[in-house]
Design an enzyme around this catalytic site. Structure first.
Site, PDB file in Angstrom:
ATOM      1  N   TYR A  25       0.966  -1.281   0.080  1.00 31.58           N
ATOM      2  CA  TYR A  25       0.008   0.099   0.029  1.00 31.58           C
ATOM      3  C   TYR A  25       0.970   1.218   0.018  1.00 31.58           C
ATOM      4  O   TYR A  25       0.611   2.427  -0.587  1.00 31.58           O
ATOM      5  CB  TYR A  25      -0.920  -0.011   1.155  1.00 31.58           C
ATOM      6  CG  TYR A  25      -1.548   1.300   1.699  1.00 31.58           C
ATOM      7  CD1 TYR A  25      -2.495   1.945   0.831  1.00 31.58           C
ATOM      8  CD2 TYR A  25      -0.993   1.910   2.644  1.00 31.58           C
ATOM      9  CE1 TYR A  25      -3.013   3.115   1.046  1.00 31.58           C
ATOM     10  CE2 TYR A  25      -1.515   3.275   3.154  1.00 31.58           C
ATOM     11  CZ  TYR A  25      -2.616   3.613   2.368  1.00 31.58           C
ATOM     12  OH  TYR A  25      -3.393   5.046   2.452  1.00 31.58           O
ATOM     13  N   SER A 107      -2.352  13.161   8.600  1.00 32.37           N
ATOM     14  CA  SER A 107      -3.373  12.975   7.250  1.00 32.37           C
ATOM     15  C   SER A 107      -4.819  12.657   8.150  1.00 32.37           C
ATOM     16  O   SER A 107      -4.982  12.312   9.105  1.00 32.37           O
ATOM     17  CB  SER A 107      -3.216  11.686   6.688  1.00 32.37           C
ATOM     18  OG  SER A 107      -4.158  11.140   6.113  1.00 32.37           O
ATOM     19  N   GLN A 128      -3.717  17.712   7.790  1.00 29.15           N
ATOM     20  CA  GLN A 128      -3.802  17.400   6.316  1.00 29.15           C
ATOM     21  C   GLN A 128      -5.475  17.383   6.256  1.00 29.15           C
ATOM     22  O   GLN A 128      -5.982  16.238   6.872  1.00 29.15           O
ATOM     23  CB  GLN A 128      -3.133  16.415   5.583  1.00 29.15           C
ATOM     24  CG  GLN A 128      -3.692  16.374   4.113  1.00 29.15           C
ATOM     25  CD  GLN A 128      -4.552  15.018   3.966  1.00 29.15           C
ATOM     26  OE1 GLN A 128      -4.583  14.013   4.826  1.00 29.15           O
ATOM     27  NE2 GLN A 128      -5.296  15.177   2.739  1.00 29.15           N
ATOM     28  N   TYR A 130      -8.715  16.409   3.769  1.00 24.89           N
ATOM     29  CA  TYR A 130      -9.583  15.856   2.711  1.00 24.89           C
ATOM     30  C   TYR A 130     -10.835  16.554   2.671  1.00 24.89           C
ATOM     31  O   TYR A 130     -11.546  16.186   3.818  1.00 24.89           O
ATOM     32  CB  TYR A 130      -9.628  14.551   2.392  1.00 24.89           C
ATOM     33  CG  TYR A 130      -8.413  13.733   1.838  1.00 24.89           C
ATOM     34  CD1 TYR A 130      -7.845  14.292   0.942  1.00 24.89           C
ATOM     35  CD2 TYR A 130      -7.806  12.590   2.646  1.00 24.89           C
ATOM     36  CE1 TYR A 130      -6.641  13.243   0.192  1.00 24.89           C
ATOM     37  CE2 TYR A 130      -6.774  11.898   1.975  1.00 24.89           C
ATOM     38  CZ  TYR A 130      -6.144  12.525   0.859  1.00 24.89           C
ATOM     39  OH  TYR A 130      -5.194  11.676   0.372  1.00 24.89           O
ATOM     40  N   THR A 156      -5.354  19.165   0.534  1.00 24.40           N
ATOM     41  CA  THR A 156      -4.739  18.284  -0.452  1.00 24.40           C
ATOM     42  C   THR A 156      -5.968  18.614  -1.508  1.00 24.40           C
ATOM     43  O   THR A 156      -7.029  18.175  -1.394  1.00 24.40           O
ATOM     44  CB  THR A 156      -4.736  16.788  -0.143  1.00 24.40           C
ATOM     45  OG1 THR A 156      -3.799  16.785   0.961  1.00 24.40           O
ATOM     46  CG2 THR A 156      -4.388  15.831  -1.188  1.00 24.40           C
ATOM     47  N   ARG A 165      -5.026   1.831  -7.495  1.00 25.16           N
ATOM     48  CA  ARG A 165      -3.547   0.996  -7.149  1.00 25.16           C
ATOM     49  C   ARG A 165      -3.939  -0.421  -7.405  1.00 25.16           C
ATOM     50  O   ARG A 165      -4.633  -1.070  -6.657  1.00 25.16           O
ATOM     51  CB  ARG A 165      -2.919   1.300  -5.951  1.00 25.16           C
ATOM     52  CG  ARG A 165      -2.699   2.885  -5.758  1.00 25.16           C
ATOM     53  CD  ARG A 165      -1.971   3.155  -4.439  1.00 25.16           C
ATOM     54  NE  ARG A 165      -2.637   2.986  -3.298  1.00 25.16           N
ATOM     55  CZ  ARG A 165      -3.812   3.655  -2.958  1.00 25.16           C
ATOM     56  NH1 ARG A 165      -3.588   4.976  -3.299  1.00 25.16           N
ATOM     57  NH2 ARG A 165      -4.358   3.690  -1.881  1.00 25.16           N
ATOM     58  N   LYS A 252      -1.835  21.430  -1.269  1.00 25.97           N
ATOM     59  CA  LYS A 252      -0.888  20.311  -1.590  1.00 25.97           C
ATOM     60  C   LYS A 252      -1.323  19.665  -2.872  1.00 25.97           C
ATOM     61  O   LYS A 252      -2.636  19.095  -2.904  1.00 25.97           O
ATOM     62  CB  LYS A 252      -0.662  19.385  -0.639  1.00 25.97           C
ATOM     63  CG  LYS A 252       0.028  18.190  -0.721  1.00 25.97           C
ATOM     64  CD  LYS A 252       0.039  17.309   0.393  1.00 25.97           C
ATOM     65  CE  LYS A 252       0.986  16.007   0.158  1.00 25.97           C
ATOM     66  NZ  LYS A 252      -0.066  15.084  -0.844  1.00 25.97           N
ATOM     67  N   HIS A 276       1.091  13.416  -5.663  1.00 29.28           N
ATOM     68  CA  HIS A 276       0.581  12.691  -4.452  1.00 29.28           C
ATOM     69  C   HIS A 276       1.496  11.228  -4.801  1.00 29.28           C
ATOM     70  O   HIS A 276       1.127  10.030  -4.464  1.00 29.28           O
ATOM     71  CB  HIS A 276      -0.788  12.176  -4.865  1.00 29.28           C
ATOM     72  CG  HIS A 276      -1.594  11.953  -3.599  1.00 29.28           C
ATOM     73  ND1 HIS A 276      -2.510  12.578  -3.137  1.00 29.28           N
ATOM     74  CD2 HIS A 276      -1.565  10.725  -2.794  1.00 29.28           C
ATOM     75  CE1 HIS A 276      -2.991  12.542  -2.056  1.00 29.28           C
ATOM     76  NE2 HIS A 276      -2.756  11.151  -1.854  1.00 29.28           N
ATOM     77  N   ARG A 279       0.537   8.655  -6.897  1.00 26.36           N
ATOM     78  CA  ARG A 279      -0.678   7.663  -6.697  1.00 26.36           C
ATOM     79  C   ARG A 279      -1.843   8.174  -7.335  1.00 26.36           C
ATOM     80  O   ARG A 279      -3.170   7.475  -7.086  1.00 26.36           O
ATOM     81  CB  ARG A 279      -0.971   7.677  -5.153  1.00 26.36           C
ATOM     82  CG  ARG A 279       0.249   7.021  -4.510  1.00 26.36           C
ATOM     83  CD  ARG A 279       0.400   7.289  -2.912  1.00 26.36           C
ATOM     84  NE  ARG A 279      -0.371   6.481  -2.124  1.00 26.36           N
ATOM     85  CZ  ARG A 279      -0.164   5.246  -1.718  1.00 26.36           C
ATOM     86  NH1 ARG A 279       0.907   4.801  -2.010  1.00 26.36           N
ATOM     87  NH2 ARG A 279      -0.848   4.725  -0.887  1.00 26.36           N
TER      88      ARG A 279
HETATM   89  C1  LIG Z   1       1.031   5.356   1.794  1.00 18.52           C
HETATM   90  C2  LIG Z   1       0.815   6.667   1.287  1.00 18.52           C
HETATM   91  C3  LIG Z   1      -0.391   7.209   1.699  1.00 18.52           C
HETATM   92  C4  LIG Z   1      -0.556   8.625   1.477  1.00 18.52           C
HETATM   93  N1  LIG Z   1      -1.670   9.291   1.974  1.00 18.52           N
HETATM   94  C5  LIG Z   1      -1.953  10.629   1.993  1.00 18.52           C
HETATM   95  C6  LIG Z   1      -3.011  11.331   2.455  1.00 18.52           C
HETATM   96  O1  LIG Z   1      -3.847  10.755   3.381  1.00 18.52           O
HETATM   97  N2  LIG Z   1      -3.141  12.468   2.311  1.00 18.52           N
HETATM   98  C7  LIG Z   1      -2.184  13.197   1.400  1.00 18.52           C
HETATM   99  O2  LIG Z   1      -2.524  14.369   1.244  1.00 18.52           O
HETATM  100  N3  LIG Z   1      -1.331  12.561   0.840  1.00 18.52           N
HETATM  101  C8  LIG Z   1      -0.967  11.443   0.966  1.00 18.52           C
HETATM  102  N4  LIG Z   1       0.015  10.591   0.322  1.00 18.52           N
HETATM  103  C9  LIG Z   1       0.912  11.458  -0.690  1.00 18.52           C
HETATM  104  C10 LIG Z   1       2.200  12.055   0.372  1.00 18.52           C
HETATM  105  O3  LIG Z   1       1.658  13.039   1.111  1.00 18.52           O
HETATM  106  C11 LIG Z   1       3.250  12.708  -0.477  1.00 18.52           C
HETATM  107  O4  LIG Z   1       2.513  13.542  -1.329  1.00 18.52           O
HETATM  108  C12 LIG Z   1       4.022  11.583  -1.189  1.00 18.52           C
HETATM  109  O5  LIG Z   1       4.214  10.374  -0.482  1.00 18.52           O
HETATM  110  C13 LIG Z   1       5.307  12.068  -1.642  1.00 18.52           C
HETATM  111  O6  LIG Z   1       6.181  11.140  -2.390  1.00 18.52           O
HETATM  112  P1  LIG Z   1       7.100  10.227  -1.876  1.00 18.52           P
HETATM  113  O7  LIG Z   1       6.188   9.148  -0.973  1.00 18.52           O
HETATM  114  O8  LIG Z   1       7.778   9.743  -2.740  1.00 18.52           O
HETATM  115  O9  LIG Z   1       8.140  11.135  -1.005  1.00 18.52           O
HETATM  116  C14 LIG Z   1       0.369   9.378   0.696  1.00 18.52           C
HETATM  117  C15 LIG Z   1       1.525   8.760   0.104  1.00 18.52           C
HETATM  118  C16 LIG Z   1       1.775   7.299   0.580  1.00 18.52           C
HETATM  119  C17 LIG Z   1       2.920   6.968   0.061  1.00 18.52           C
END
Ligand SMILES: Cc1cc2nc3c(=O)[nH]c(=O)nc-3n(C[C@H](O)[C@H](O)[C@H](O)COP(=O)(O)O)c2cc1C
Length: 379
Positions: A25, A107, A128, A130, A156, A165, A252, A276, A279
């Protein structure tokens, strides 16, 4: 932790310790993962200028983020289900960040709630948001974050619908979660993880459970959440949120110059150039390739932060060189959390700090504000 010399070591350890569904995940990106891979590939392509015989005896990685002193131009990014990488993961990561002198962002989709984290740490952290279809609930989250004295609200803006995914579906990480025999057997082979999660304060979405009526169990909660992401979200809502939130607002998930221009006019204190972590929109450009045009257009008007693909101090240095004032780390610290809880997150931050410091020395730079495009080698 001493033998963990790079983020990849933490990743390998997390892979052994964390059940596969949760590890993947964290790892995964959307669809064919083109954008996920581009985030890393484009960072690695940036080569640095080696400089010699510059006096770099008194270096410092200190800086300010949103006007607050920080020991490093780095913050821990909001990561959903952090508390499923290690029990009480959000509290442990926040403590590690605060001890290291950098911001932590909780988050909306965390396991520990805003209040759980606020009660367990000494200093303010970021929250953060949503924005759910249920605007009353969004408003209550903002009020709870203000009551907990969160020092910034990170809104966000790149998740009006969810990117798919594949690995999550294959692993039964769907919403609602599937309890498959395969997953249960896997968990049985990760006793330290299971114990930490069992001992943790919560096992479900802490910010939501108990705050929405009729949500008795994890399944109904997860179903409610999946129906709550709002495709109708617009700049009008950003205005509404800016009006409700008394403190600093960070937007963001901006990748396009046109969007950055609008963001700069909202009164937000900062924006995060981000896809993100690969993702959401697969096929979107890497974050690092989107950074320079946004900095060129708006760097003087709004604080520009960056995330996507940072796995080392060298990567952090590259993003600073292209104009980011600070960076957010997602997976790098999540690997630390899975590998060793609070000590693992502390180690991830320390690794990045040490690598940044040596990179500064070898490029002839002593201060963070000296890092600009002149440190990049012409190709
Ligand atoms: C497992 C996972 C969960 C995430 N959940 C959120 C989230 O709840 N809210 C959000 O704004 N970004 C979320 N993100 C995005 C991260 O805040 C961030 O933008 C991203 O991980 C940056 O890339 P990196 O993992 O390569 O450092 C998530 C990323 C990952 C890997």
């Amino acid at each position: 932790m001493r033998t963990m010399t790079c983020i990849e070591d933490l990743r390998q350890t997390a892979r052994r310790k964390v059940p596969r569904a949760f590890f993947e995940y964290a790892e995964a990106g959307a669809y064919a993962e083109e954008t996920l891979r581009a985030n890393r590939a484009d960072l690695e392509r940036i080569k640095l200028r080696q400089r010699i015989l510059v006096n770099v005896a008194s270096r410092s990685t200190k800086t300010a983020i949103l006007g607050e002193p920080a020991s490093l131009p780095l913050a821990l990014a909001p990561v959903g289900l952090c508390g499923m990488q290690h029990g009480d993961g959000e509290i442990l990561a926040c403590r590690a960040a605060q001890q290291a002198g950098i911001p932590f962002c909780l988050s909306t989709m965390s396991i520990c709630s805003i209040e759980d984290v606020a009660q367990s740490v000494d200093k303010p952290f970021w929250f953060q948001l949503y924005v759910m279809k249920d605007r009353g609930f969004a408003r209550s989250l903002i009020e709870r974050a203000a009551a907990a004295k969160c020092s910034a609200l990170v809104l966000t803006v790149d998740l009006q619908v969810l990117g798919q995914r594949h690995r999550d579906i294959k692993n039964g990480m769907t919403v609602p979660p599937e309890l498959r025999i395969k997953n249960l057997i896997d968990i049985a082979t990760k006793p330290a993880w299971a114990l930490s999660v069992l001992r943790g304060k919560r096992k479900t979405f802490g910010n939501i459970a108990g705050h929405i009526s009729g949500m008795q169990n994890v399944n109904s909660l997860a179903q409610w959440i999946s129906g709550q992401f709002d495709p109708a979200l617009s700049w009008k809502d950003v205005e509404w949120i800016a009006g409700l939130w008394p403190g600093k607002l960070i937007l963001k998930g901006i990748l396009d110059v046109e969007d950055a221009r609008i963001a700069a006019k909202t009164g937000a204190a900062a924006l995060v150039v981000s896809n993100h972590g690969g993702r959401q929109l697969d096929g979107a450009p890497s974050s690092i390739s989107a950074l320079p045009p946004i900095v060129d257009a708006l760097g003087a008007d709004i604080e520009i932060m960056f995330d996507g693909g940072i796995r080392s101090g060298q990567d952090l240095f590259r993003a600073l060189a292209l104009g980011a004032r600070a960076c957010l780390s997602g997976r790098a610290y999540i690997y630390g959390l899975g590998a060793g809880g609070q000590a693992g997150v502390a180690r991830a931050i320390e690794i990045i700090r040490n690598e940044l410091d040596v990179t500064m020395a070898l490029t002839g730079v002593s201060r963070i504000d000296e890092i600009d495009r002149h440190v990049i080698a012409a190709m």
